[in-house]
Enzyme design. Sequence first.
Site, PDB file in Angstrom:
ATOM      1  N   ASP A  15     -22.995 -87.497 -40.420  1.00 18.35           N
ATOM      2  CA  ASP A  15     -23.558 -87.926 -41.708  1.00 18.35           C
ATOM      3  C   ASP A  15     -22.809 -87.349 -42.904  1.00 18.35           C
ATOM      4  O   ASP A  15     -22.126 -86.325 -42.799  1.00 18.35           O
ATOM      5  CB  ASP A  15     -25.007 -87.418 -41.823  1.00 18.35           C
ATOM      6  CG  ASP A  15     -25.959 -88.166 -40.909  1.00 18.35           C
ATOM      7  OD1 ASP A  15     -25.493 -88.872 -39.994  1.00 18.35           O
ATOM      8  OD2 ASP A  15     -27.178 -88.021 -41.123  1.00 18.35           O
ATOM      9  N   ASP A  16     -23.058 -87.986 -44.031  1.00 23.27           N
ATOM     10  CA  ASP A  16     -22.761 -87.487 -45.392  1.00 23.27           C
ATOM     11  C   ASP A  16     -21.313 -87.692 -45.847  1.00 23.27           C
ATOM     12  O   ASP A  16     -20.991 -87.381 -46.982  1.00 23.27           O
ATOM     13  CB  ASP A  16     -23.116 -85.998 -45.576  1.00 23.27           C
ATOM     14  CG  ASP A  16     -24.586 -85.691 -45.361  1.00 23.27           C
ATOM     15  OD1 ASP A  16     -25.349 -86.623 -45.062  1.00 23.27           O
ATOM     16  OD2 ASP A  16     -24.963 -84.520 -45.485  1.00 23.27           O
ATOM     17  N   HIS A  66     -26.163 -94.296 -45.384  1.00 22.16           N
ATOM     18  CA  HIS A  66     -26.929 -93.058 -45.582  1.00 22.16           C
ATOM     19  C   HIS A  66     -27.243 -92.904 -47.082  1.00 22.16           C
ATOM     20  O   HIS A  66     -27.339 -91.788 -47.570  1.00 22.16           O
ATOM     21  CB  HIS A  66     -26.100 -91.887 -45.046  1.00 22.16           C
ATOM     22  CG  HIS A  66     -26.857 -90.609 -44.851  1.00 22.16           C
ATOM     23  ND1 HIS A  66     -28.113 -90.527 -44.307  1.00 22.16           N
ATOM     24  CD2 HIS A  66     -26.509 -89.318 -45.126  1.00 22.16           C
ATOM     25  CE1 HIS A  66     -28.499 -89.266 -44.259  1.00 22.16           C
ATOM     26  NE2 HIS A  66     -27.551 -88.509 -44.764  1.00 22.16           N
ATOM     27  N   HIS A  70     -27.355 -89.632 -51.608  1.00 18.55           N
ATOM     28  CA  HIS A  70     -28.126 -88.676 -50.819  1.00 18.55           C
ATOM     29  C   HIS A  70     -29.358 -88.100 -51.517  1.00 18.55           C
ATOM     30  O   HIS A  70     -29.630 -86.897 -51.432  1.00 18.55           O
ATOM     31  CB  HIS A  70     -27.212 -87.537 -50.350  1.00 18.55           C
ATOM     32  CG  HIS A  70     -27.614 -86.957 -49.022  1.00 18.55           C
ATOM     33  ND1 HIS A  70     -28.627 -86.015 -48.891  1.00 18.55           N
ATOM     34  CD2 HIS A  70     -27.157 -87.180 -47.783  1.00 18.55           C
ATOM     35  CE1 HIS A  70     -28.745 -85.708 -47.626  1.00 18.55           C
ATOM     36  NE2 HIS A  70     -27.880 -86.403 -46.912  1.00 18.55           N
ATOM     37  N   HIS A 161     -22.722 -83.316 -39.104  1.00 18.32           N
ATOM     38  CA  HIS A 161     -22.195 -83.668 -40.430  1.00 18.32           C
ATOM     39  C   HIS A 161     -20.683 -83.462 -40.460  1.00 18.32           C
ATOM     40  O   HIS A 161     -20.219 -82.335 -40.238  1.00 18.32           O
ATOM     41  CB  HIS A 161     -22.879 -82.808 -41.495  1.00 18.32           C
ATOM     42  CG  HIS A 161     -24.369 -83.004 -41.523  1.00 18.32           C
ATOM     43  ND1 HIS A 161     -25.211 -82.350 -40.654  1.00 18.32           N
ATOM     44  CD2 HIS A 161     -25.141 -83.819 -42.273  1.00 18.32           C
ATOM     45  CE1 HIS A 161     -26.461 -82.755 -40.881  1.00 18.32           C
ATOM     46  NE2 HIS A 161     -26.440 -83.644 -41.856  1.00 18.32           N
TER      47      HIS A 161
HETATM   48 NI    NI Z   1     -27.474 -86.409 -44.931  1.00 17.00          NI
END
Ligand code: NI
Length: 228
Positions: A15-16, A66, A70, A161
């Site tokens: 993620d991210d 995502h 955020h 991540h």
């Molecule tokens: Ni995240």
Amino acid sequence: SQCNVEGPYIAMTFDDGPHKEQTPRLLDMLKQRKLKATFFVCGNCVAEYPQIAKRIVEEGHEIASHSWSHPNLIPMSESAVRDQLERTHAIVKQATGVEMKMFRPPYGNFTQRQKNWAFATYGYRTILWDVDTLDWQHRNPARTESIALAQTRPGSIVLQHDIHKTTVDAMPATLDGLVAKGFKFVTVSELVAMDKPVAPKPKATPSPDGGKAPGTPAPGEKSEPGQK
Ligand code: NI
């Protein structure tokens, strides 16, 4: 947050990102091992590194949303949530040609109403996880590896991540360890496609082990959404 599959299939998710240095490093590691993963990207990072998003897709990985920047979506207005999802969908389409099918809300925070709306509006399935390596918190490669190896089971969706160097540092040993345990890596969409409804539980009858069905996670075993 996890699937019921026949066979040792798992989905590794990152993620991210994309991140300028760490995502390409991770992609090299996955390529070397011929393993597939799923990347839940933030739209603002894709805007900054469209070539890395393109590379994710070209190398056979899945790309999914995502959000744009955020935020915690729960208190946000419908129009602000729409903006987060729409801009991300558009930039990923522009960078990669892919129409994303899945969404992971930041921190796992999404109301049932938002979830229904995202499905009705964008066709997004909301994807969480059952294994949380807490990589973002402890930033310790050995811990990331040991949590992933201890908690991953068939049907697991593993959260990590690709914006942290320590996470990517953990990957050679983590990936090789999971392969050595016999796990087969698929994308989240592939895992979801294999999902079989769990057979209805037989009527509860007292049993010597206290009635705990085999394979039922112990309380506290599954991480709660709410972390990054
Ligand atoms: Ni995240």
